[in-house]
Design an enzyme around this catalytic site. Structure first.
Site, PDB file in Angstrom:
ATOM      1  N   VAL A  14      52.208 -38.669  21.201  1.00 56.74           N
ATOM      2  CA  VAL A  14      52.887 -39.980  20.514  1.00 56.74           C
ATOM      3  C   VAL A  14      53.450 -40.035  19.119  1.00 56.74           C
ATOM      4  O   VAL A  14      54.652 -40.287  18.885  1.00 56.74           O
ATOM      5  CB  VAL A  14      51.751 -41.060  20.771  1.00 56.74           C
ATOM      6  CG1 VAL A  14      52.417 -42.544  20.316  1.00 56.74           C
ATOM      7  CG2 VAL A  14      51.334 -41.454  22.125  1.00 56.74           C
ATOM      8  N   GLU A 187      43.588 -36.200  32.810  1.00 57.98           N
ATOM      9  CA  GLU A 187      42.982 -35.275  31.733  1.00 57.98           C
ATOM     10  C   GLU A 187      41.844 -34.238  32.790  1.00 57.98           C
ATOM     11  O   GLU A 187      41.772 -34.613  34.115  1.00 57.98           O
ATOM     12  CB  GLU A 187      42.068 -35.854  31.009  1.00 57.98           C
ATOM     13  CG  GLU A 187      43.222 -36.757  29.875  1.00 57.98           C
ATOM     14  CD  GLU A 187      42.417 -37.468  28.819  1.00 57.98           C
ATOM     15  OE1 GLU A 187      41.368 -37.091  28.680  1.00 57.98           O
ATOM     16  OE2 GLU A 187      42.922 -38.407  28.259  1.00 57.98           O
ATOM     17  N   LYS A 202      41.130 -51.809  28.362  1.00 58.27           N
ATOM     18  CA  LYS A 202      42.278 -52.496  28.256  1.00 58.27           C
ATOM     19  C   LYS A 202      42.490 -53.900  28.442  1.00 58.27           C
ATOM     20  O   LYS A 202      42.890 -54.891  27.902  1.00 58.27           O
ATOM     21  CB  LYS A 202      43.534 -51.886  28.796  1.00 58.27           C
ATOM     22  CG  LYS A 202      43.967 -50.553  28.389  1.00 58.27           C
ATOM     23  CD  LYS A 202      44.942 -49.733  29.539  1.00 58.27           C
ATOM     24  CE  LYS A 202      44.965 -48.329  28.940  1.00 58.27           C
ATOM     25  NZ  LYS A 202      45.561 -47.392  29.804  1.00 58.27           N
TER      26      LYS A 202
HETATM   27  N1  LIG Z   1      49.947 -40.076  25.378  1.00 62.02           N
HETATM   28  C1  LIG Z   1      50.271 -41.364  25.782  1.00 62.02           C
HETATM   29  O1  LIG Z   1      50.971 -41.443  26.598  1.00 62.02           O
HETATM   30  C2  LIG Z   1      49.575 -42.306  25.088  1.00 62.02           C
HETATM   31  C3  LIG Z   1      49.882 -43.823  25.664  1.00 62.02           C
HETATM   32  C4  LIG Z   1      49.275 -44.704  25.127  1.00 62.02           C
HETATM   33  C5  LIG Z   1      48.124 -44.601  24.162  1.00 62.02           C
HETATM   34  N2  LIG Z   1      48.070 -43.251  23.769  1.00 62.02           N
HETATM   35  C6  LIG Z   1      47.164 -43.192  22.633  1.00 62.02           C
HETATM   36  O2  LIG Z   1      47.647 -42.689  21.438  1.00 62.02           O
HETATM   37  C7  LIG Z   1      46.660 -41.985  20.716  1.00 62.02           C
HETATM   38  C8  LIG Z   1      47.337 -40.397  20.726  1.00 62.02           C
HETATM   39  O3  LIG Z   1      47.571 -39.939  21.964  1.00 62.02           O
HETATM   40  P1  LIG Z   1      48.440 -38.565  22.105  1.00 62.02           P
HETATM   41  O4  LIG Z   1      48.746 -38.449  23.461  1.00 62.02           O
HETATM   42  O5  LIG Z   1      49.430 -38.553  21.246  1.00 62.02           O
HETATM   43  O6  LIG Z   1      47.242 -37.594  21.532  1.00 62.02           O
HETATM   44  P2  LIG Z   1      47.402 -35.926  21.130  1.00 62.02           P
HETATM   45  O7  LIG Z   1      48.584 -35.331  22.015  1.00 62.02           O
HETATM   46  O8  LIG Z   1      46.304 -35.110  21.641  1.00 62.02           O
HETATM   47  O9  LIG Z   1      47.794 -36.055  19.750  1.00 62.02           O
HETATM   48  C9  LIG Z   1      46.511 -36.273  18.704  1.00 62.02           C
HETATM   49  C10 LIG Z   1      47.185 -35.631  17.384  1.00 62.02           C
HETATM   50  O10 LIG Z   1      46.160 -35.917  16.480  1.00 62.02           O
HETATM   51  C11 LIG Z   1      45.734 -34.913  15.755  1.00 62.02           C
HETATM   52  N3  LIG Z   1      44.332 -34.986  15.366  1.00 62.02           N
HETATM   53  C12 LIG Z   1      43.205 -35.191  16.196  1.00 62.02           C
HETATM   54  N4  LIG Z   1      42.039 -35.174  15.683  1.00 62.02           N
HETATM   55  C13 LIG Z   1      42.462 -34.971  14.291  1.00 62.02           C
HETATM   56  C14 LIG Z   1      41.595 -34.970  13.054  1.00 62.02           C
HETATM   57  N5  LIG Z   1      40.444 -35.107  13.013  1.00 62.02           N
HETATM   58  N6  LIG Z   1      42.346 -34.897  11.882  1.00 62.02           N
HETATM   59  C15 LIG Z   1      43.725 -34.647  11.917  1.00 62.02           C
HETATM   60  N7  LIG Z   1      44.235 -34.946  12.899  1.00 62.02           N
HETATM   61  C16 LIG Z   1      43.806 -34.773  14.197  1.00 62.02           C
HETATM   62  C17 LIG Z   1      46.182 -33.823  16.605  1.00 62.02           C
HETATM   63  O11 LIG Z   1      46.298 -32.544  15.931  1.00 62.02           O
HETATM   64  P3  LIG Z   1      46.817 -31.095  16.395  1.00 62.02           P
HETATM   65  O12 LIG Z   1      48.064 -31.519  17.192  1.00 62.02           O
HETATM   66  O13 LIG Z   1      46.655 -30.156  15.427  1.00 62.02           O
HETATM   67  O14 LIG Z   1      45.782 -30.905  17.626  1.00 62.02           O
HETATM   68  C18 LIG Z   1      47.263 -34.239  17.366  1.00 62.02           C
HETATM   69  O15 LIG Z   1      48.298 -34.121  16.384  1.00 62.02           O
HETATM   70  C19 LIG Z   1      45.437 -42.092  21.687  1.00 62.02           C
HETATM   71  O16 LIG Z   1      44.605 -42.800  21.014  1.00 62.02           O
HETATM   72  C20 LIG Z   1      45.977 -42.357  23.114  1.00 62.02           C
HETATM   73  O17 LIG Z   1      44.849 -42.756  23.774  1.00 62.02           O
HETATM   74  C21 LIG Z   1      48.754 -42.330  24.193  1.00 62.02           C
END
Ligand SMILES: NC(=O)c1ccc[n+]([C@@H]2O[C@H](COP(=O)([O-])OP(=O)(O)OC[C@H]3O[C@@H](n4cnc5c(N)ncnc54)[C@H](OP(=O)(O)O)[C@@H]3O)[C@@H](O)[C@H]2O)c1
Length: 381
Positions: A14, A187, A202
């Site tokens: 995201v 996942e 949700k």
């Molecule tokens: N993906 C979707 O389609 C979607 C849809 C709706 C809502 N969401 C929500 O959006 C959020 C993010 O989802 P995502 O899919 O983008 O997740 P993601 O691809 O796993 O990205 C998470 C990011 O956060 C970073 N991160 C994690 N822990 C950290 C920490 N302790 N300190 C600093 N950085 C940290 C990670 O770093 P690294 O890159 O270095 O690992 C990564 O860049 C979640 O809450 C999810 O439920 C996602």
């Protein structure tokens, strides 16, 4: 003009979508003067920093939440235990916050909203429910003169993808799950999605926006899709229904009845055409009857689009010199429907002898039956 500095917590699926949209829409959004200046990631290495020459990457998320030069914190890193204190810290330091984190907001939304108001900042989280579909804004803004009686949705793309495969392609649960995992729709540990927890989170957020109530996870009658068997699909097909994973919140005599689980859906209902990973939400109300919104519930750009919409709301308020309005101002006493008032129709398929069925029918008080034969096996429904 006031320049608005943004700090990202997370630069994954995201987060990178947000950077992408802001770069592409720079001319159209120029009036808001939005700049992503810093981003927190877990793994930082020189090649990654080189990809984002205008953004300072850091592994210290807390340094962003208390950076005096940051105006808006966008949280897209996920998690609850470590992320909750970061958002508290950001709000206490006077940052506006946008988040996509349904797990966190379903549990701490009311508390964080109160903290945002105390600190005169905005807290918005459209992307936390059904990704691209702007359902929270619609519920918060379009029903002021109405009363919502039911909100129902296909809010979990993973279980919708799996059930669509099982219904349309006759796949078994494990096979459909493996296909969803291969395509990135599920996942490695799919429990949250297939056992209905994600949909329940949700539904808690939707309930706050639709009814002003703040139910808890334990108030949701939750059933996953993992126990469905081929006979369930055969019975549904026999009666002309399809199976959909729904989250439903409805008022019964002003008490909230919350359910998550597989539902029989008529082919005439719009839900039946919401297939694979797509999401949809139907809102029933006194004035407008039934309105449905549907679209992608996840994905980099669809989800980032909802974040940008929240960001524009906050940016506009900053430029107008006003405090952003609370995301929802609807408040009602929380009243949960007692189990004896919570009535739901059920389809029960039994493989049994006619004599035993007659006995069961009396015992269970079954009022309508339809015998049929599937693959040479007699059923009574
Ligand atoms: N993906 C979707 O389609 C979607 C849809 C709706 C809502 N969401 C929500 O959006 C959020 C993010 O989802 P995502 O899919 O983008 O997740 P993601 O691809 O796993 O990205 C998470 C990011 O956060 C970073 N991160 C994690 N822990 C950290 C920490 N302790 N300190 C600093 N950085 C940290 C990670 O770093 P690294 O890159 O270095 O690992 C990564 O860049 C979640 O809450 C999810 O439920 C996602």
């Amino acid at each position: 003009m006031t320049r608005i500095n943004i700090g990202l917590l997370g630069l994954g699926t995201v987060g990178s979508g947000i950077v992408n949209i802001l770069q592409r829409k720079r001319p159209q959004l120029a009036a808001l003067d939005l700049h992503i200046t810093r981003a927190a990631v877990r793994n930082l290495y020189p090649k990654r920093q080189a990809l984002y020459p205008d953004i300072e990457l850091t592994t210290s998320a807390v340094s962003i939440t208390q950076d005096p030069d940051i105006d808006v914190v966008i949280e897209v890193m996920g998690g609850v235990k470590d992320t909750y204190p970061l958002l508290v810290n950001a709000l206490k330091h006077g940052k506006h916050v946008v988040s996509a984190n349904k797990d966190l907001l379903s549990e701490y939304g009311p508390e964080l909203s109160k903290l945002a108001q105390q600190n005169h900042v905005g807290l918005y989280y459209e992307a936390a429910v059904t990704g691209a579909i702007p359902i929270l804004h619609v519920l918060a803004q379009s029903y002021a003169g109405d009363k919502i009686t039911r909100v129902a949705g296909i809010v979990n793309g993973t279980s919708n993808y799996i059930l669509t495969q099982m219904v349309r392609e006759g796949r078994g649960y494990q096979e459909a799950l493996a296909a969803a995992q291969e395509l990135g729709f599920a996942e490695a540990d799919p429990t949250n999605d297939v056992e209905g927890f994600d949909a329940a989170y949700k539904l808690l957020i939707l309930s706050r926006f639709a009814f002003g109530m703040t139910p808890k996870l334990a108030d949701v009658k939750r059933q996953g899709i993992t126990t469905l068997q081929s006979g369930d699909f055969a019975a549904a097909r026999h009666f002309g229904y399809t199976l959909k994973p729904l989250a439903v919140g409805m008022l019964r005599a002003e008490q909230l009845d919350l359910r998550v689980g597989p539902y029989l859906v008529s082919p005439n209902h719009a839900f039946s055409s919401v297939i694979y990973e797509n999401n949809a939400v139907v809102v029933d109300s006194l004035n407008t009857k039934e309105i449905m919104l549907s679209g992608p519930g996840a994905g980099s750009l669809p989800t980032a689009n909802s974040i940008i919409s929240d960001l524009v709301t906050i940016g506009t308020a900053i430029h107008n010199g006003i405090e952003p309005a609370p995301f929802t101002s609807l408040v009602a006493p929380t009243a949960i429907c007692s189990p004896d008032r919570s009535v739901a129709a059920r389809l029960i398929a039994l493989k049994t002898s006619p004599e035993h069925f007659a006995e069961l029918r009396g015992q269970l008080g079954i009022t309508y039956t339809k015998p049929y034969v599937e693959d040479g096996v007699p059923y009574n429904c």
